[in-house]
Write an enzyme that holds these catalytic residues in place. Structure first.
Site, PDB file in Angstrom:
ATOM      1  N   GLY A  25       0.734  -1.348  -0.308  1.00 21.78           N
ATOM      2  CA  GLY A  25       0.335  -0.459  -0.235  1.00 21.78           C
ATOM      3  C   GLY A  25       0.571   1.618  -0.039  1.00 21.78           C
ATOM      4  O   GLY A  25       1.825   1.267  -0.408  1.00 21.78           O
ATOM      5  N   GLN A  27       2.780   3.286   1.832  1.00 21.59           N
ATOM      6  CA  GLN A  27       4.260   2.555   2.510  1.00 21.59           C
ATOM      7  C   GLN A  27       5.054   1.648   1.428  1.00 21.59           C
ATOM      8  O   GLN A  27       5.973   1.534   1.703  1.00 21.59           O
ATOM      9  CB  GLN A  27       4.159   2.475   4.570  1.00 21.59           C
ATOM     10  CG  GLN A  27       3.991   3.376   5.161  1.00 21.59           C
ATOM     11  CD  GLN A  27       5.370   5.087   4.770  1.00 21.59           C
ATOM     12  OE1 GLN A  27       6.606   4.046   4.756  1.00 21.59           O
ATOM     13  NE2 GLN A  27       4.249   5.720   4.533  1.00 21.59           N
ATOM     14  N   SER A  50      -5.145 -10.315  -4.489  1.00 22.70           N
ATOM     15  CA  SER A  50      -4.798  -9.115  -4.057  1.00 22.70           C
ATOM     16  C   SER A  50      -4.685  -8.456  -5.430  1.00 22.70           C
ATOM     17  O   SER A  50      -3.727  -8.753  -6.475  1.00 22.70           O
ATOM     18  CB  SER A  50      -3.393  -8.300  -3.120  1.00 22.70           C
ATOM     19  OG  SER A  50      -3.497  -7.037  -3.461  1.00 22.70           O
ATOM     20  N   ASP A  82      -2.270  -1.117  10.580  1.00 24.05           N
ATOM     21  CA  ASP A  82      -2.230  -1.840  11.560  1.00 24.05           C
ATOM     22  C   ASP A  82      -3.198  -2.403  12.457  1.00 24.05           C
ATOM     23  O   ASP A  82      -2.983  -3.455  13.406  1.00 24.05           O
ATOM     24  CB  ASP A  82      -2.186   0.076  12.195  1.00 24.05           C
ATOM     25  CG  ASP A  82      -0.716   0.762  12.021  1.00 24.05           C
ATOM     26  OD1 ASP A  82       0.091   0.828  12.155  1.00 24.05           O
ATOM     27  OD2 ASP A  82      -1.028   1.721  11.902  1.00 24.05           O
ATOM     28  N   GLN A  83      -4.815  -1.415  12.225  1.00 27.31           N
ATOM     29  CA  GLN A  83      -5.757  -2.997  12.693  1.00 27.31           C
ATOM     30  C   GLN A  83      -5.355  -4.895  12.000  1.00 27.31           C
ATOM     31  O   GLN A  83      -6.088  -5.607  12.717  1.00 27.31           O
ATOM     32  CB  GLN A  83      -6.583  -2.717  12.577  1.00 27.31           C
ATOM     33  CG  GLN A  83      -7.147  -2.360  11.279  1.00 27.31           C
ATOM     34  CD  GLN A  83      -7.311  -1.295  10.219  1.00 27.31           C
ATOM     35  OE1 GLN A  83      -5.722  -0.381  11.002  1.00 27.31           O
ATOM     36  NE2 GLN A  83      -7.537  -1.137   9.465  1.00 27.31           N
ATOM     37  N   GLN A  85      -2.234  -5.921  11.303  1.00 26.85           N
ATOM     38  CA  GLN A  85      -1.181  -6.677  11.756  1.00 26.85           C
ATOM     39  C   GLN A  85      -0.751  -8.163  12.745  1.00 26.85           C
ATOM     40  O   GLN A  85      -0.316  -8.948  12.455  1.00 26.85           O
ATOM     41  CB  GLN A  85      -0.237  -5.594  12.329  1.00 26.85           C
ATOM     42  CG  GLN A  85       0.051  -4.862  11.407  1.00 26.85           C
ATOM     43  CD  GLN A  85       1.425  -3.690  11.736  1.00 26.85           C
ATOM     44  OE1 GLN A  85       1.836  -4.153  12.597  1.00 26.85           O
ATOM     45  NE2 GLN A  85       1.142  -2.602  10.501  1.00 26.85           N
ATOM     46  N   HIS A 107       5.397   2.145  12.364  1.00 31.12           N
ATOM     47  CA  HIS A 107       4.718   2.153  13.448  1.00 31.12           C
ATOM     48  C   HIS A 107       4.827   1.706  14.813  1.00 31.12           C
ATOM     49  O   HIS A 107       4.567   0.536  14.258  1.00 31.12           O
ATOM     50  CB  HIS A 107       3.531   2.610  12.706  1.00 31.12           C
ATOM     51  CG  HIS A 107       2.766   3.493  13.526  1.00 31.12           C
ATOM     52  ND1 HIS A 107       2.728   4.577  14.914  1.00 31.12           N
ATOM     53  CD2 HIS A 107       1.374   3.498  14.104  1.00 31.12           C
ATOM     54  CE1 HIS A 107       1.943   4.383  16.172  1.00 31.12           C
ATOM     55  NE2 HIS A 107       1.088   4.055  14.760  1.00 31.12           N
ATOM     56  N   GLY A 133       3.629   7.413   1.901  1.00 30.62           N
ATOM     57  CA  GLY A 133       4.811   6.010   1.559  1.00 30.62           C
ATOM     58  C   GLY A 133       5.023   7.119  -0.050  1.00 30.62           C
ATOM     59  O   GLY A 133       5.671   6.900  -0.755  1.00 30.62           O
ATOM     60  N   SER A 251      -0.201  39.776   4.580  1.00 25.23           N
ATOM     61  CA  SER A 251      -0.433  40.787   4.442  1.00 25.23           C
ATOM     62  C   SER A 251      -0.098  41.469   6.589  1.00 25.23           C
ATOM     63  O   SER A 251      -0.488  40.250   6.956  1.00 25.23           O
ATOM     64  CB  SER A 251      -1.573  41.555   3.725  1.00 25.23           C
ATOM     65  OG  SER A 251      -2.828  40.774   5.051  1.00 25.23           O
TER      66      SER A 251
HETATM   67  P1  NAD Z   1      -1.849   0.545   3.406  1.00 30.27           P
HETATM   68  O1  NAD Z   1      -3.352   0.197   3.872  1.00 30.27           O
HETATM   69  O2  NAD Z   1      -1.837   2.100   2.908  1.00 30.27           O
HETATM   70  O3  NAD Z   1      -1.390  -0.828   3.003  1.00 30.27           O
HETATM   71  C1  NAD Z   1      -1.516  -1.976   3.690  1.00 30.27           C
HETATM   72  C2  NAD Z   1      -1.440  -2.896   2.566  1.00 30.27           C
HETATM   73  O4  NAD Z   1      -1.664  -4.046   3.042  1.00 30.27           O
HETATM   74  C3  NAD Z   1      -2.130  -3.122   1.481  1.00 30.27           C
HETATM   75  O5  NAD Z   1      -1.489  -3.899   0.417  1.00 30.27           O
HETATM   76  C4  NAD Z   1      -3.164  -4.359   1.297  1.00 30.27           C
HETATM   77  O6  NAD Z   1      -3.502  -4.744   0.206  1.00 30.27           O
HETATM   78  C5  NAD Z   1      -2.205  -5.276   2.230  1.00 30.27           C
HETATM   79  N1  NAD Z   1      -2.630  -5.816   2.919  1.00 30.27           N
HETATM   80  C6  NAD Z   1      -4.237  -5.458   4.371  1.00 30.27           C
HETATM   81  N2  NAD Z   1      -4.759  -6.760   4.232  1.00 30.27           N
HETATM   82  C7  NAD Z   1      -3.773  -7.692   4.573  1.00 30.27           C
HETATM   83  C8  NAD Z   1      -3.702  -8.983   5.125  1.00 30.27           C
HETATM   84  N3  NAD Z   1      -4.738  -9.331   6.025  1.00 30.27           N
HETATM   85  N4  NAD Z   1      -2.912  -9.707   4.940  1.00 30.27           N
HETATM   86  C9  NAD Z   1      -2.082  -9.276   3.310  1.00 30.27           C
HETATM   87  N5  NAD Z   1      -2.220  -8.503   2.589  1.00 30.27           N
HETATM   88  C10 NAD Z   1      -3.050  -7.377   3.594  1.00 30.27           C
HETATM   89  O7  NAD Z   1      -0.942   0.707   4.523  1.00 30.27           O
HETATM   90  P2  NAD Z   1       0.134   2.079   4.707  1.00 30.27           P
HETATM   91  O8  NAD Z   1      -0.571   3.940   5.559  1.00 30.27           O
HETATM   92  O9  NAD Z   1       0.813   2.192   3.932  1.00 30.27           O
HETATM   93  O10 NAD Z   1       0.542   1.149   6.720  1.00 30.27           O
HETATM   94  C11 NAD Z   1       1.357   0.572   6.531  1.00 30.27           C
HETATM   95  C12 NAD Z   1       1.937   1.197   7.990  1.00 30.27           C
HETATM   96  O11 NAD Z   1       3.020   2.115   7.435  1.00 30.27           O
HETATM   97  C13 NAD Z   1       1.215   0.774   9.222  1.00 30.27           C
HETATM   98  O12 NAD Z   1       2.169   0.179  10.505  1.00 30.27           O
HETATM   99  C14 NAD Z   1       1.265   2.576   8.996  1.00 30.27           C
HETATM  100  O13 NAD Z   1       0.929   3.438  10.638  1.00 30.27           O
HETATM  101  C15 NAD Z   1       2.186   2.905   9.032  1.00 30.27           C
HETATM  102  N6  NAD Z   1       2.603   4.380   8.651  1.00 30.27           N
HETATM  103  C16 NAD Z   1       1.656   4.536   7.630  1.00 30.27           C
HETATM  104  C17 NAD Z   1       2.009   6.566   6.835  1.00 30.27           C
HETATM  105  C18 NAD Z   1       1.075   6.748   6.120  1.00 30.27           C
HETATM  106  O14 NAD Z   1       1.452   7.532   5.698  1.00 30.27           O
HETATM  107  N7  NAD Z   1       0.478   5.980   4.994  1.00 30.27           N
HETATM  108  C19 NAD Z   1       3.029   6.594   7.108  1.00 30.27           C
HETATM  109  C20 NAD Z   1       3.868   6.404   7.968  1.00 30.27           C
HETATM  110  C21 NAD Z   1       3.925   4.767   8.800  1.00 30.27           C
HETATM  111 MG    MG Z   2      -0.181   7.443  12.508  1.00 27.10          MG
HETATM  112 MG    MG Z   3       3.702  40.407   5.759  1.00 26.37          MG
END
Ligand code: NAD
Ligand code: MG
Ligand code: MG
Ligand code: MG
Ligand code: MG
Ligand code: MG
Length: 330
Positions: A25, A27, A50, A82-83, A85, A107, A133, A251
């Site tokens: 996704g 990241q 997927s 996160d939910q 993981q 995270h 990401g 301004s």
């Molecule tokens: P996202 O929702 O964009 O991507 C998640 C990916 O996991 C997708 O490819 C999805 O298809 C896959 N997925 C979901 N459930 C699955 C499963 N059961 N089995 C296999 N694959 C599965 O997530 P994200 O926003 O990239 O977040 C990922 C981590 O990065 C999190 O821990 C988040 O807190 C952290 N993070 C995100 C950001 C951000 O800006 N998005 C910034 C810093 C840290």
């Molecule tokens: Mg966050």
């Molecule tokens: Mg000014």
């Protein structure tokens, strides 16, 4: 605080190792592609169903199911929502965590709130880019990078910090600067920032301003421009040079009006509520609520998401943005 740059990290530490990025996704795609471009052997772990499977393969990455990737890998980065993981970890990653492997996160939620408790004979590290990401990927391709936080939860090998720094270098983080923190501090400040300021606070500020103008009879188009569109230009000034640069650029009328009125909108009551929000994060009350929400299938999230999508600012915004030719390019 010590800031690490390119010369503090050595890509050789992870070269030749099998590196699995779980998820493709926001990241996931950025870490996988940047590490591949840095010369690493990267495999992506996904569900068979997927829609991203083909996309990752076409980008030249190895693609596996999550359990296959966990089995193959020396280093496993979990970039799933996160939910999800905990469940995926228990069923498809944990069985393959043999001694000396490395488990990584972007995270700290699941480690800090003990949803995931890894075996003691592995390294557990975090590399958290301080940006979405797509920015991590774009800045890397442009030759710069996104600043990152690193943290060490377990250092079984004695090399955990070097591995985290190497990962950060591989995704371009050390080009911008890397700071070491703890899983606790990263988790709590990240949650607070998104709840009180970045996502929650800013969205409600925008909506309240828009509603105030529209309820007073002003056109929604004007309200949209003043309360949402122009915010980007202001935030760019903060980003470039802080409060001083913003005030310099607007301004004197805006600067005086803003400084004398802003404190009436955001005041000591607001700060009291912010402190309550922080306490709920620190005590684990928010985490408990969010875990429960997910067990129930996200009913509150779905209801609030729908309400926000139906807010009048979204209707007028979609119409106005469709007229902004420069936005269509993306
Ligand atoms: P996202 O929702 O964009 O991507 C998640 C990916 O996991 C997708 O490819 C999805 O298809 C896959 N997925 C979901 N459930 C699955 C499963 N059961 N089995 C296999 N694959 C599965 O997530 P994200 O926003 O990239 O977040 C990922 C981590 O990065 C999190 O821990 C988040 O807190 C952290 N993070 C995100 C950001 C951000 O800006 N998005 C910034 C810093 C840290
Ligand atoms: Mg966050
Ligand atoms: Mg000014
Ligand atoms: Mg989302
Ligand atoms: Mg964040
Ligand atoms: Mg103006």
């Amino acid at each position: 605080m010590k800031v690490y740059y390119d010369q503090d990290a050595n890509l050789d530490i992870l070269k030749g190792k099998n590196i699995a990025v779980m998820g493709y996704g926001s990241q996931g795609h950025a870490h996988a592609l940047n590490l591949k471009d840095s010369g690493m052997d990267v495999g992506v772990g996904l569900r068979k169903s997927s829609s991203r499977w083909k996309e990752a393969e076409e980008a030249g990455l190895k693609v596996f199911t999550v359990d296959e990737a966990a089995n193959w890998a020396d280093v496993i980065m979990i970039l799933l929502p996160d939910q999800n993981q905990k469940e995926v970890y228990e069923s498809q990653i944990k069985p393959f965590l043999s001694e000396g492997k490395t488990l990584a996160f972007a995270h700290g939620f699941n480690i800090h709130y003990k949803q995931i408790v890894p075996p003691e004979n592995i390294d557990v590290i975090m590399i958290a880019p301080k940006g979405p990401g797509h920015l991590v990927r774009r800045t890397f391709q442009e030759g710069s990078g996104t600043p990152c936080l690193i943290a060490i939860h377990q250092d079984f090998s004695g090399q955990a910090r070097d591995k985290a720094l190497t990962w950060a270098k591989g995704i371009g983080g050390t080009r911008a600067g890397v700071i070491e923190t703890t899983f606790k501090d990263e988790t709590e400040t990240d949650l607070f920032g998104e709840q009180a300021v970045l996502c929650g606070g800013s969205a409600e500020l925008i909506k309240a301003g828009f509603e105030t103008l529209v309820e007073a009879g002003y056109p929604a188009e004007l309200a949209y421009f003043e309360c949402m569109h122009e915010l980007k230009l202001i935030v760019d000034l903060y980003y470039e040079g802080g409060l001083t640069r913003m005030n310099y650029s607007v301004s004197d009328t805006a600067e005086y009006g803003g400084m004398t009125r802003g404190t009436r909108v955001i005041n000591s009551d607001t700060k009291k509520v912010m402190k309550e929000i922080l306490s709920e994060i620190q005590s684990g009350k928010f985490a408990e609520e969010w875990i429960e929400e997910n067990k129930n299938g996200q009913p509150t999230l779905n209801k609030l998401r729908k309400e926000n999508q139906e807010h009048p600012i979204e209707k007028i915004g979609a119409k106005l943005r469709s007229m902004m030719s420069w936005l269509k390019k993306n």
